[in-house]
Scaffold this active site. Structure first.
Site, mmCIF file in Angstrom:
data_model
loop_
_atom_site.group_PDB
_atom_site.id
_atom_site.type_symbol
_atom_site.label_atom_id
_atom_site.label_comp_id
_atom_site.label_asym_id
_atom_site.label_seq_id
_atom_site.Cartn_x
_atom_site.Cartn_y
_atom_site.Cartn_z
ATOM 1 N N ASN A 129 0.843 -1.198 0.000
ATOM 2 C CA ASN A 129 0.000 0.000 0.000
ATOM 3 C C ASN A 129 0.877 1.246 0.000
ATOM 4 O O ASN A 129 0.399 2.351 0.224
ATOM 5 C CB ASN A 129 -0.950 0.007 1.204
ATOM 6 N N ASN A 130 2.166 1.017 -0.225
ATOM 7 C CA ASN A 130 3.103 2.126 -0.281
ATOM 8 C C ASN A 130 2.941 2.834 -1.636
ATOM 9 O O ASN A 130 3.339 2.324 -2.679
ATOM 10 C CB ASN A 130 4.526 1.572 -0.108
ATOM 11 N N LYS B 69 6.005 3.390 -3.914
ATOM 12 C CA LYS B 69 6.466 2.193 -4.622
ATOM 13 C C LYS B 69 5.576 1.932 -5.833
ATOM 14 O O LYS B 69 6.036 1.623 -6.924
ATOM 15 C CB LYS B 69 6.430 0.969 -3.697
ATOM 16 N N ASP C 205 10.373 -7.824 -0.641
ATOM 17 C CA ASP C 205 10.854 -7.816 0.729
ATOM 18 C C ASP C 205 12.321 -7.413 0.700
ATOM 19 O O ASP C 205 13.078 -7.867 -0.162
ATOM 20 C CB ASP C 205 10.682 -9.194 1.382
ATOM 21 N N THR C 206 12.695 -6.536 1.629
ATOM 22 C CA THR C 206 14.061 -5.989 1.629
ATOM 23 C C THR C 206 14.697 -6.140 2.995
ATOM 24 O O THR C 206 14.014 -6.042 4.013
ATOM 25 C CB THR C 206 14.016 -4.482 1.267
ATOM 26 N N PHE D 42 14.823 6.883 3.791
ATOM 27 C CA PHE D 42 14.135 6.341 4.964
ATOM 28 C C PHE D 42 14.959 5.168 5.494
ATOM 29 O O PHE D 42 16.022 4.835 4.945
ATOM 30 C CB PHE D 42 12.709 5.890 4.594
ATOM 31 N N GLY D 43 14.456 4.537 6.533
ATOM 32 C CA GLY D 43 15.122 3.353 7.088
ATOM 33 C C GLY D 43 16.568 3.644 7.472
ATOM 34 O O GLY D 43 16.868 4.651 8.127
ATOM 35 N N LYS E 234 19.254 7.554 -6.116
ATOM 36 C CA LYS E 234 19.178 6.328 -5.304
ATOM 37 C C LYS E 234 18.551 5.187 -6.125
ATOM 38 O O LYS E 234 19.068 4.073 -6.121
ATOM 39 C CB LYS E 234 18.376 6.577 -4.022
ATOM 40 N N HIS F 278 19.207 -1.435 -4.430
ATOM 41 C CA HIS F 278 18.690 -2.795 -4.396
ATOM 42 C C HIS F 278 17.284 -2.880 -5.007
ATOM 43 O O HIS F 278 17.041 -3.638 -5.933
ATOM 44 C CB HIS F 278 18.666 -3.239 -2.921
HETATM 45 P P1 IMP Z 1 10.470 -3.552 3.230
HETATM 46 O O1 IMP Z 1 10.588 -5.025 2.984
HETATM 47 O O2 IMP Z 1 10.567 -2.724 1.980
HETATM 48 O O3 IMP Z 1 9.261 -3.213 4.070
HETATM 49 O O4 IMP Z 1 11.744 -3.146 4.110
HETATM 50 C C1 IMP Z 1 11.994 -3.658 5.403
HETATM 51 C C2 IMP Z 1 12.881 -2.708 6.190
HETATM 52 O O5 IMP Z 1 14.181 -2.630 5.575
HETATM 53 C C3 IMP Z 1 12.388 -1.275 6.258
HETATM 54 O O6 IMP Z 1 11.519 -1.094 7.343
HETATM 55 C C4 IMP Z 1 13.682 -0.480 6.443
HETATM 56 O O7 IMP Z 1 14.082 -0.492 7.794
HETATM 57 C C5 IMP Z 1 14.675 -1.291 5.644
HETATM 58 N N1 IMP Z 1 14.800 -0.775 4.262
HETATM 59 C C6 IMP Z 1 14.181 -1.279 3.150
HETATM 60 N N2 IMP Z 1 14.536 -0.572 2.064
HETATM 61 C C7 IMP Z 1 15.384 0.384 2.495
HETATM 62 C C8 IMP Z 1 16.084 1.435 1.828
HETATM 63 O O8 IMP Z 1 15.998 1.635 0.610
HETATM 64 N N3 IMP Z 1 16.865 2.218 2.610
HETATM 65 C C9 IMP Z 1 16.986 2.042 3.949
HETATM 66 N N4 IMP Z 1 16.343 1.104 4.625
HETATM 67 C C10 IMP Z 1 15.553 0.268 3.903
#
Ligand code: IMP
Length: 193
Positions: free
Chosen positions: A8-9, A12, A68-69, A148-149, A171, A176
């Site tokens: 829901n982002n 993205k 998933d990241t 962010f993150g 970026k 990634h």
């Molecule tokens: P998601 O799977 O995209 O929700 O990412 C999981 C977590 O990884 C996020 O809550 C961030 O803490 C971190 N993260 C994901 N992508 C990034 C980024 O591009 N930069 C910095 N932190 C990230």
């Protein structure tokens, strides 16, 4: 052809929508009427991405993909990895996660780390995976205000700036997620119906 991005982002969704072109109608979870939180109980990025994508396919019957990241730090044996978003526990927050990361890294001279994104795609009966990696290192303090993150403490290889000091376009070119999305889009655009 309709395809759901299991997120829901809005940022993205817009990013992928712009790159996909008119061949696909990209919809969010909200747009297919999915308002519940998707299950994410795996212990790898692959497992979580497929768990989310399969949930949407099974419950809503639409083709979809999920991402998933995680941040994988060499000196921490790949942590926080799949737990990146909840590294410092509840309440979830970037500040707390970064604080814990810097604390754990305080005695390590090996600062190597990488962000890794996995995208799981389900089309009909078939499943596909795409991956993107950004190599870099963890600084000992935050630099920059964007992103962010973990962005303020991650400096990609070959750059003097952290992810938090780059523009979104800069970026996306090297990140990634940008790389994983590029592979996904190449695959979808070349696909014949
Ligand atoms: P998601 O799977 O995209 O929700 O990412 C999981 C977590 O990884 C996020 O809550 C961030 O803490 C971190 N993260 C994901 N992508 C990034 C980024 O591009 N930069 C910095 N932190 C990230």
């Amino acid at each position: 052809m309709k395809i759901c991005f299991a997120t829901n982002n809005k940022k993205k969704i817009e990013e992928v929508k712009a790159a996909l072109g008119p061949k696909y109608t990209l919809v969010s979870l909200e747009e297919i009427g999915c308002n519940e939180e998707l299950p994410e109980t795996g212990d790898t990025l692959d497992a979580n991405a497929f768990q989310k994508a399969r949930y949407v396919k099974e419950h809503y019957g639409v083709d979809c993909f999920a991402d998933d990241t995680g941040l994988e730090v060499e000196a921490l044996h790949g942590a926080p990895g799949v737990y990146s978003g909840r590294f410092a526990g509840e309440p979830r927050g970037d500040e707390r996660n970064i604080g814990l990361l810097l604390e754990k890294m305080s005695n390590h001279s090996n600062r190597k780390a990488r962000f890794r994104t996995v995208i799981a795609l389900i089309l009909g009966e078939k499943e596909y995976a795409f991956e993107g990696v950004a190599e870099g290192e963890i600084l000992d303090k935050k630099v920059g205000y964007g992103g962010f993150g973990y962005d303020p403490v991650f400096r990609p290889v070959g750059f003097e700036k952290t992810f938090a000091e780059l523009t979104l376009e800069e970026k996306n070119q090297i990140s990634h997620r940008g790389k994983a999305v590029k592979s996904l889009i190449e695959f979808l655009s070349q696909r014949k119906f």
